[in-house]
Structure formats: C-alpha cells, structure tokens
Design a protein around this motif. Structure first.
Motif, PDB file in Angstrom:
ATOM      1  N   TYR A   5       0.894  -1.163   0.090  1.00  0.00           N
ATOM      2  CA  TYR A   5      -0.113   0.399   0.087  1.00  0.00           C
ATOM      3  C   TYR A   5       1.027   1.264  -0.101  1.00  0.00           C
ATOM      4  CZ  TYR A   5      -3.845  -3.041   1.334  1.00  0.00           C
ATOM      5  OH  TYR A   5      -4.587  -4.042   0.836  1.00  0.00           O
ATOM      6  N   THR A   6       0.367   2.223  -0.132  1.00  0.00           N
ATOM      7  CA  THR A   6       1.748   3.829  -0.496  1.00  0.00           C
ATOM      8  C   THR A   6       2.139   3.953   0.957  1.00  0.00           C
ATOM      9  OG1 THR A   6      -0.903   4.305  -1.224  1.00  0.00           O
ATOM     10  CG2 THR A   6       0.512   6.417  -0.042  1.00  0.00           C
ATOM     11  N   ALA A   7       1.739   3.390   1.812  1.00  0.00           N
ATOM     12  CA  ALA A   7       2.612   3.734   2.932  1.00  0.00           C
ATOM     13  C   ALA A   7       3.897   2.580   2.620  1.00  0.00           C
ATOM     14  CB  ALA A   7       1.672   3.875   4.335  1.00  0.00           C
ATOM     15  N   ASP A   8       3.457   2.169   2.635  1.00  0.00           N
ATOM     16  CA  ASP A   8       4.741   0.447   2.032  1.00  0.00           C
ATOM     17  C   ASP A   8       5.504   1.431   1.836  1.00  0.00           C
ATOM     18  OD1 ASP A   8       3.070  -0.969   4.080  1.00  0.00           O
ATOM     19  OD2 ASP A   8       1.849  -1.610   2.328  1.00  0.00           O
ATOM     20  N   LEU A   9       5.583   1.791   0.526  1.00  0.00           N
ATOM     21  CA  LEU A   9       6.189   2.053  -0.145  1.00  0.00           C
ATOM     22  C   LEU A   9       7.624   3.708   0.102  1.00  0.00           C
ATOM     23  CD1 LEU A   9       4.218   1.591  -3.112  1.00  0.00           C
ATOM     24  CD2 LEU A   9       6.159  -0.103  -2.620  1.00  0.00           C
ATOM     25  N   GLU A  10       7.086   4.404   0.492  1.00  0.00           N
ATOM     26  CA  GLU A  10       7.805   5.279   1.606  1.00  0.00           C
ATOM     27  C   GLU A  10       9.550   5.099   1.440  1.00  0.00           C
ATOM     28  OE1 GLU A  10       6.246   6.762   5.389  1.00  0.00           O
ATOM     29  OE2 GLU A  10       3.744   7.182   3.810  1.00  0.00           O
ATOM     30  N   PRO A  11      10.441   5.856   0.812  1.00  0.00           N
ATOM     31  CA  PRO A  11      11.443   5.529   1.698  1.00  0.00           C
ATOM     32  C   PRO A  11      11.896   5.837   2.361  1.00  0.00           C
ATOM     33  CG  PRO A  11      10.807   8.520   0.159  1.00  0.00           C
ATOM     34  CD  PRO A  11      10.124   7.430   0.485  1.00  0.00           C
ATOM     35  N   ARG A  12      12.949   5.305   2.830  1.00  0.00           N
ATOM     36  CA  ARG A  12      14.357   5.860   4.231  1.00  0.00           C
ATOM     37  C   ARG A  12      13.639   7.341   5.158  1.00  0.00           C
ATOM     38  NH1 ARG A  12      17.865   0.908   5.383  1.00  0.00           N
ATOM     39  NH2 ARG A  12      16.742  -0.825   5.072  1.00  0.00           N
ATOM     40  N   ASP A  13      14.737   7.976   4.155  1.00  0.00           N
ATOM     41  CA  ASP A  13      15.036   9.115   4.392  1.00  0.00           C
ATOM     42  C   ASP A  13      13.506  10.955   4.304  1.00  0.00           C
ATOM     43  OD1 ASP A  13      15.033   9.573   1.340  1.00  0.00           O
ATOM     44  OD2 ASP A  13      16.683  10.699   1.425  1.00  0.00           O
ATOM     45  N   ILE A  14      12.275   9.805   4.461  1.00  0.00           N
ATOM     46  CA  ILE A  14      11.095  11.295   3.705  1.00  0.00           C
ATOM     47  C   ILE A  14      11.192  11.859   5.013  1.00  0.00           C
ATOM     48  CG2 ILE A  14       9.507   9.236   5.030  1.00  0.00           C
ATOM     49  CD1 ILE A  14       8.199   9.478   2.169  1.00  0.00           C
TER      50      ILE A  14
ATOM     51  N   GLY B 211      13.017  21.476  -1.910  1.00  0.00           N
ATOM     52  CA  GLY B 211      13.614  21.351  -3.010  1.00  0.00           C
ATOM     53  C   GLY B 211      13.951  19.855  -4.511  1.00  0.00           C
ATOM     54  N   GLY B 212      12.038  19.456  -3.643  1.00  0.00           N
ATOM     55  CA  GLY B 212      11.855  17.964  -4.445  1.00  0.00           C
ATOM     56  C   GLY B 212      12.526  17.243  -3.226  1.00  0.00           C
ATOM     57  N   ARG B 213      12.211  16.934  -2.622  1.00  0.00           N
ATOM     58  CA  ARG B 213      12.588  15.761  -1.403  1.00  0.00           C
ATOM     59  C   ARG B 213      11.430  15.651  -0.858  1.00  0.00           C
ATOM     60  NH1 ARG B 213      16.100  16.840   4.220  1.00  0.00           N
ATOM     61  NH2 ARG B 213      15.090  14.916   4.692  1.00  0.00           N
ATOM     62  N   ALA B 214      11.490  13.659  -1.154  1.00  0.00           N
ATOM     63  CA  ALA B 214       9.858  13.733   0.145  1.00  0.00           C
ATOM     64  C   ALA B 214       9.331  13.651   0.313  1.00  0.00           C
ATOM     65  CB  ALA B 214      10.015  11.700  -0.930  1.00  0.00           C
ATOM     66  N   VAL B 215       7.949  14.070   1.063  1.00  0.00           N
ATOM     67  CA  VAL B 215       7.116  14.265   2.026  1.00  0.00           C
ATOM     68  C   VAL B 215       6.202  13.483   1.653  1.00  0.00           C
ATOM     69  CG1 VAL B 215       6.190  16.451   2.717  1.00  0.00           C
ATOM     70  CG2 VAL B 215       8.236  16.863   1.453  1.00  0.00           C
TER      71      VAL B 215
ATOM     72  N   VAL C 122       6.606  20.670   7.556  1.00  0.00           N
ATOM     73  CA  VAL C 122       7.723  20.012   6.934  1.00  0.00           C
ATOM     74  C   VAL C 122       8.473  19.355   8.296  1.00  0.00           C
ATOM     75  CG1 VAL C 122       8.695  19.284   4.651  1.00  0.00           C
ATOM     76  CG2 VAL C 122       7.165  20.611   4.435  1.00  0.00           C
ATOM     77  N   ALA C 123       8.680  18.088   8.319  1.00  0.00           N
ATOM     78  CA  ALA C 123       9.764  18.201   9.386  1.00  0.00           C
ATOM     79  C   ALA C 123      10.027  17.020   9.428  1.00  0.00           C
ATOM     80  CB  ALA C 123       8.923  18.112  11.202  1.00  0.00           C
ATOM     81  N   GLU C 124      11.508  16.559   9.656  1.00  0.00           N
ATOM     82  CA  GLU C 124      11.943  15.314   9.542  1.00  0.00           C
ATOM     83  C   GLU C 124      11.438  14.592   9.676  1.00  0.00           C
ATOM     84  OE1 GLU C 124      15.014  15.338   8.255  1.00  0.00           O
ATOM     85  OE2 GLU C 124      15.472  17.111   7.508  1.00  0.00           O
ATOM     86  N   ASN C 125      10.801  14.538  10.931  1.00  0.00           N
ATOM     87  CA  ASN C 125       9.899  12.968  11.692  1.00  0.00           C
ATOM     88  C   ASN C 125       8.263  13.808  11.543  1.00  0.00           C
ATOM     89  OD1 ASN C 125       9.831  14.157  14.835  1.00  0.00           O
ATOM     90  ND2 ASN C 125      12.055  13.985  14.110  1.00  0.00           N
ATOM     91  N   GLU C 126       7.281  12.729  12.540  1.00  0.00           N
ATOM     92  CA  GLU C 126       5.950  12.894  12.190  1.00  0.00           C
ATOM     93  C   GLU C 126       6.061  13.793  13.328  1.00  0.00           C
ATOM     94  OE1 GLU C 126       1.548  10.533  12.070  1.00  0.00           O
ATOM     95  OE2 GLU C 126       4.277   9.571  11.772  1.00  0.00           O
TER      96      GLU C 126
END
Length: 808
Positions: A23-32, A280-284, A112-116
C-alpha cells in the motif's frame, strides 16, 4: 461463457491475506519528510497573520508554509471527468491553503519536518490571528435573508445550485396534480401524506486513511504516490492547482485500503506535491489522522426531504413532491450533482399517474464538506421515497409489498430526462424472491396486534440505480493487453482496484474474450499515469460496465492479432530462430487445418479459421488443437523473419446506460424501553445483470448492507451549531456497526442478460448500500406503529418517539 460467471478466488487474495500487497505507506523511502496540516480553530472568518516563532524552534522542522505562500489559484476537487464546456466544469472554490476560513478545521498552513512527532508538535505551536465571523452551520441559517455568502467571489448567496425537475408533463406542478386528483376522486377517495424526512451527515470510515507522498524526480516532474480512486483525475487537478502542465505531474496508485467515494475527491495530493517542491523536491509524506479524515475530508450529504404524496384509497399513487435541501458544507466538491441525483431517482422510483415534482437545493454552510459517498445521493433519495411510500400504504391500510408492486415502474421504463432505461427488468422478481425468503405474508399476520415492551416487525424497501454517468457526463476508459514471451498476457487497466474486486473481474473478462487461460492472465494492480491507459476511475458503479467494455474490445483486438500471426506461421515455413524448435509442430498443425477444412496446399489459411481456447490455438469450433499460444509468442518475439511484439490498446467511450434494481426485506425485534433494534433476519435481492463473479458480487452486497445498517441505526457526524466544531470525529464517539452489531447477511440475485453490458452485467458496487436503512425503518413502523422520519434511528430518538406515542 467459460470464465465469466465463475466463482474464482480474487487475484489479489494471497497478497492481501499474507501482507505482501504493498500500500502507499509501505512504499515510502527511508529519508522521507513528514507534512502536517495546521487547521483553523474557527468556523468562519479570515486569517490575518501568523506567529511561527515557537513552531520554528521545534528541532527537526524544515519549513512552514502558510496560506500566504501558496499559488493564488482556485481549483476544483471533485472526481469528475473534465468538461470542455465551461458551464459544466466543477466549481473552483478552494486553494492549497485557505486564508478565507469556511469551516472549523479549514487548512490554513502546513509544517514539513524530519519526523512525524516534530511536524505534529510544530503544527500545534503555529498561532493564527483571525478576523472572526458568525458561523453559518445549518442550511436554514445559510438560506436566511441577509445571510453572508461564504464564497462571495463566486456566489451572491449560499445556494450552489437550485434545480427543478418533473415526471410527467414538463409543466407539471404538485398543486395542479392535487387539484386534478380532488376533482376526480374527491377528498373521500384520496389520502395525502405530508412529512419531512431527514438523513444524516456520515463519514466513509475506510480502513486506510488518506495517505500520499510526493517528490520531484530528476526530470522535474512532480510525482505523487497516493491512495486514490482516480489517479488520472488527481494528475489533472494537481496540475490545475499548481499551475503547471499536466505532463509535469505523475500519479501512482498502489493497492488501496478502501475509499467509498471519499477518495473520489482530490484531497491532499496537490498540497503534498507543493510541499515537496518547496523543500527542493525531497519526498514528503502526508497521512491524515482519523479525526481529520472524519470531519476534514468529505462526508455524505445531510439532506432534508420535505415530501408530499397523494394516493387513491385503492392504492394508486397519483402525485408526489420532494423539496430536498442538501448541506454541502464549506466547499463545493461534487457540488449539486449529488442532490440532483437524489431528486432524479426520487421521481423515477414510482409511477405517478399524474406526475411528480422535485426541487433540489445544494447549499454552502460553514461545516464539514460533503462529497461523493457510496450511492451518490440515492441512499437519501430512497429514504425519502420509501418512507413516504410506506406511510401511504399504511394510511390506506394496504399491504406495503402489494402497494409497491402496484406502483413500481414498468418493464422498459425510460427516464424522459436523460434516456436511461430498464433494458432488462428484474425488480418485481426481486420483490417476489425477497418476499418468499423473509416469509412476508406469514410474519405480517403473526406480528399483528402485539402488546408488551418487545415487538417484532418486517419491512421492505426497493431501489433503482443507473450504471455509470452517461449521458450526464463523459464515460471513457482504456485497456491494454500485451503478449508475454511465454504465451501469458499482461493486462493494464486505468480503472482502479479499491477493494471491490475489480482486478479479478477484469482478469476474468480478459480470459473469457482472448481465450487465454485465467492462470496466464497477469493484471497490473498499480496504476501509474505515466504508463497506465487512461480511465476516469472507480465511481458510479461504472467499472465493470464502462471499463469492462474497454477490456472486452481490447481483448478482441488482441485475440485477432494473435490469430493473424498464427495464420502467418501456418502459411509459411518458419525460416527463423524458432525453426529448429517449432517447424515440425507448425508444419503438422498446418496439415491438420487443411485436412479438417478441406483446403489445398495453395489455399491460404486465414485468421478467422482459427480460435484460441484454454491458451491453445485451435481450428474454429475447438477441434483439433494445433499448438500452444506460447509457440506463437516465442516465434513472434524472436523471429528473424518477422518479429512482432503483439499488443492491443483500445478506448471505450460509453454512450449507453441501464438501470439496476432490487430490494431489501428485513425482520426486526424492537425493545422499546431500551430503544434497541435487533435485526433478526435480512436479505438483499439484486438485479445486476449477469454476475462476472458471484463470490465477489456477494461480498460487495454484504459490505453495502453493513454500511446501510450504520446509516439507519447509528452513524451521524455531529457539529455544534454555535461554533461549527465537530463533536464526534473519532471512532469512539462516531458509531459504525461492529461485528457484534451485524446480523447474518443474506443475498440473492436475479440474473438477466442486459444487452448493453459487455457481458450482460450492470451496476452492483453501490446499490447494496441503498435500501437497508429504509427497510429497517419500515419494519420498526410495522412492529410499533411509530414512524421514524429521521436517520439514524438511535436509541435516544426511538425512546423519545415511543414516549411521545405513549408506548413506554
């Protein structure tokens, strides 16, 4: 048919039960990065300024975007096909973040932050200064003379649209019908019912929350991975919201954990893409909480229905009237389409001898935004029509089942407003089957003259439902089939699997028409707008009908291409790479064909002399078997003489529609002192044409019946009328039925071959959610003599009515 109509297991079953499905959340990159929306704490007003100082001090915060930073672009969010006619386009009334606040919890900023944890903490610390206005939470308040418009830039009042519809003469009015009825029958020969019936604001409560993540790829393309029902529409709306070309947006839809119409809107995908661009295009990633989902995404419309009906003493409906007022909330979303759909089906459901008159108003209020939900206005229409119908039958002391049989629309009924027709008609047969199942006649007699605090009753309700949105809107879908090297096929559909079993039935369709065995059909369950054929998405019970025809057309074209190549092989020496492997097989097969068909060596073998059955090339008629399709595939791919990569892609623009129909019968027990309704037995009977897969069809009905149980007995999103604040936007206080509340659910089908469906099929996805609630209401009426006009029929409401009637 060999594959269509079979009860095969779902093609996605193994992946889902083992947890391998992604599912969507299963595919997130690690540094998101993590995005969090800041919501308004008022229901109506204007953001004047922000104080971000404390929020920016939170460790891990990367950026804070406010309503003053987003593009000055208003865009629509409804999951509709785009119209080339401006007047038919969806209303553009919201921005990525809104300075003008129109509901409690409106989107005004984002962190937007480094963690939830950091994102959530910073969001709580964002301070907004408002210019506050009085909330306009109810339709009544929004329609008051002098009420301030919530969208003064597009409306001078709060009415999104008002529409007037009639059945019968185009100039028919209920008052004229009433006058004619009195002239012909006199007051003694008529009964008139005048009641108001209310339906609640409801949340979809899909298991998977709205979640997406976005990034900008190396080519500068905004890429969004989202749990959505309509990836191609999300792509278009995101481009509109950001003011960029559609080609600069890519949307990927993995497996999805339910939508029920909430994800037929574009929710936070455009904002998510914008946040990625801003860093800058980072995954969010953006995952909306359950509380935000219930009150801040979309809801089912709360609609008030003022109804009147005139019936003769011998049971003929002469005229009906509906005035429907839909609370659309703060933003247009699907706008008037849902209330108009509600009014249209109300007038279609029964045969009014003189005519029917309907007026529908869709109204902006400063409350949660309403949008599409399973049934698209028809659960509300059925509540109005079936409460009114039951009350008319009771008033003339006529059996409600007989009353409906006497007044339901005739075989071949055509809606004069849009041309939608009953090409096949199983409604009366559905009623007969449901009546027999519930033992209607026996129980109506047995439950007469009850006394005591606990009583039993049986009730019923019927429905009709169109299939897809033509001719009201565009219906288009595409399909692609590609031959793999081993003779299997790859099926790509733009239509989306959202849990309803679409991938399974499309696979069955492809196997049925190509002749490739089902175990060699591989369907792509992920839609990617860069590579997936176009389709408007999962809504309106359209996919097996509209997208199914695209699949069938594509399968026919594909089959033709495979047989053309097989005929080429049989007519020529295979002077290529495959010669050493297949030349003897092909030569022997050519001899068989010529022998069976009486052809000479000089006669050409043509494609129409051949067929495909169970993945084998055969002579038309099935005998003899020549060779496996794998022989064709291997030769076509690797031939040094004629290399062809066999693929087919077709578009189906659907220019037809058809009615599905059915009914629900229910047996209930009512404990009046407790206000407790227990469903003892229940059955839905559906005329949905030929079933592609009876097992998945039954699952669809079970799910829809459960949703309608909640609509009838427990579910309602409550909003404080003074502040606009949601009061129960959590799963503790918002009461969906659990396994403890659900009875055994029974389903029956009437299978009639509809000539417009690709395999005789028509709508099934949404109809099961329509008739259960009014059937329960009518059973309560039979048990107690009390008419419950407001849904849900909670214990508090029931006890209040029973006390009012002196029953407790």
């Amino acid at each position: 048919m060999k594959v269509v109509g079979q009860e095969i297991n779902r093609v996605d079953a193994l992946g889902k039960v083992t947890g391998e499905a992604k599912y969507t959340a299963d595919l997130e990159p690690r540094d998101i990065l993590h995005g969090k929306v800041v919501h308004s704490t008022i229901a109506n007003g204007l953001v004047k300024s922000f104080d971000l100082s404390e929020a920016l001090k939170v460790p891990g915060v990367v950026k804070i975007i406010t309503c003053f930073d987003v593009p000055d672009i208003q865009f629509p969010t409804a999951g509709h096909p785009w119209s080339v006619e401006v007047k038919h386009q969806d209303i553009r009334d919201r921005k990525l973040l809104n300075q003008r606040v129109r509901l409690y919890g409106d989107d005004i900023a984002a962190v937007v932050a480094e963690n939830e944890v950091a994102a959530a903490q910073a969001a709580r610390l964002v301070k907004a200064e408002y210019e506050e206005y009085e909330p306009i939470v109810t339709v009544e308040a929004a329609l008051k003379p002098g009420a301030a418009p919530l969208h003064p830039d597009i409306r001078s009042d709060n009415v999104i649209v008002h529409s007037h519809m009639t059945m019968g003469p185009s100039d028919f009015t209920y008052e004229e019908g009433r006058k004619k009825a009195l002239e012909e029958y006199g007051e003694e020969g008529l009964v008139e019912i005048d009641e108001t019936y209310d339906t609640p604001r409801i949340s979809h409560c899909h298991i998977e929350l709205p979640v997406s993540w976005a990034y900008v790829d190396t080519n500068g393309k905004a890429t969004i991975v989202s749990s959505t029902q309509l990836p191609h529409i999300v792509r278009r709306v995101t481009a509109q919201a950001l003011g960029i070309p559609v080609g600069k947006v890519r949307v990927i839809k993995p497996y999805i954990g339910g939508g029920f119409g909430n994800k037929q809107d574009v929710l936070y995908e455009p904002l998510n893409a914008f946040l990625s661009i801003c860093v800058g295009g980072r995954a969010v990633r953006m995952e909306i909480s359950r509380e935000e989902t219930i009150s801040g995404t979309r809801t089912r419309h709360a609609i008030e229905g003022k109804c009147r009906g005139i019936v003769t003493r011998d049971g003929r409906i002469l005229a009906r009237q509906l005035e429907a007022f839909a609370n659309n909330g703060a933003y247009a979303s699907h706008g008037h389409a849902i209330c108009a759909n509600c009014g249209n089906v109300f007038k279609d459901l029964y045969r009014d001898r003189l005519g029917a008159e309907v007026d529908c108003w869709t109204v902006y209020t400063s409350s949660p935004t309403a949008g599409a939900m399973r049934g698209y206005g028809i659960p509300q229409a059925d509540w109005f029509a079936e409460c009114l119908t039951e009350d008319m039958a009771v008033a003339i002391d006529m059996d409600p089942c007989e009353f409906r049989l006497k007044n339901c629309v005739d075989d071949g009924f055509v809606d004069p407003a849009n041309g939608i027709s009953f090409h096949t008609y199983g409604l009366k047969e559905c009623i007969k089957k449901g009546r027999e199942y519930i033992r209607w006649d026996e129980k109506r007699e047995a439950y007469k003259n009850q006394t005591g605090p606990v009583r039993r009753g049986v009730g019923m309700a019927v429905f009709i439902y169109k299939t897809g949105v033509y001719p009201i809107s565009l219906e288009t879908a595409s399909s692609r089939i590609t031959l793999n090297q081993d003779g299997s096929i790859q099926l790509s559909m733009g239509a989306t699997e959202i849990g309803q079993g679409a991938d399974t039935v499309f696979s069955q369709m492809a196997a049925e028409t190509t002749g490739i065995s089902l175990d060699r059909v591989y369907i792509n369950s992920t839609q990617d707008t860069d590579v997936t054929p176009f389709d408007t998405g999962a809504y309106a019970s359209r996919q097996t009908y509209v997208s199914g025809m695209a699949c069938k057309k594509c399968a026919r074209e594909f089959r033709h291409k495979v047989l053309e190549y097989a005929a080429y092989m049989l007519n020529h020496d295979v002077t290529d790479l495959s010669k050493t492997v297949y030349s003897d097989v092909v030569k022997e097969a050519a001899g068989k064909v010529r022998h069976v068909l009486g052809l000479t060596e000089q006669d050409e073998i043509t494609w129409d002399m051949l067929d495909i059955a169970d993945s084998q090339i055969v002579v038309t008629g099935g005998d003899p078997v020549l060779f496996d399709v794998a022989v064709v595939a291997d030769t076509a791919f690797y031939s040094l003489d004629r290399s062809v990569h066999i693929t087919a892609e077709t578009t189906n623009q659907c220019r037809d529609n058809t009615f599905a129909s059915g009914c629900c019968f229910v047996d209930v027990e009512v404990d009046m002192p407790l206000g407790l309704v227990t469903v003892k037995d229940i059955v839905n009977v559906h005329d949905s044409g030929i079933l592609i897969n009876p097992k998945t069809a039954a699952g669809q009905v079970h799910g829809g019946m459960s949703m309608s149980l909640g609509f009838g007995l427990s579910e309602e999103l409550l909003v404080d009328e003074k502040t606009g604040k949601p009061l129960n936007n959590n799963l503790l206080d918002y009461k969906i039925p659990t396994a403890m509340d659900a009875p055994d659910l029974h389903v029956e089908f009437i299978q009639l071959d509809d000539p417009t469906g690709p395999y005789g099929n028509k709508a099934l996805g949404e109809p099961p959610a329509i008739p259960v609630a009014p059937a329960i209401r009518n059973a309560i009426l039979h048990a107690t003599g009390v008419s419950m006009n407001t849904a849900p029929m909670t214990a508090q409401r029931l006890i209040g009515k029973f006390k009012e009637k002196g029953l407790i």
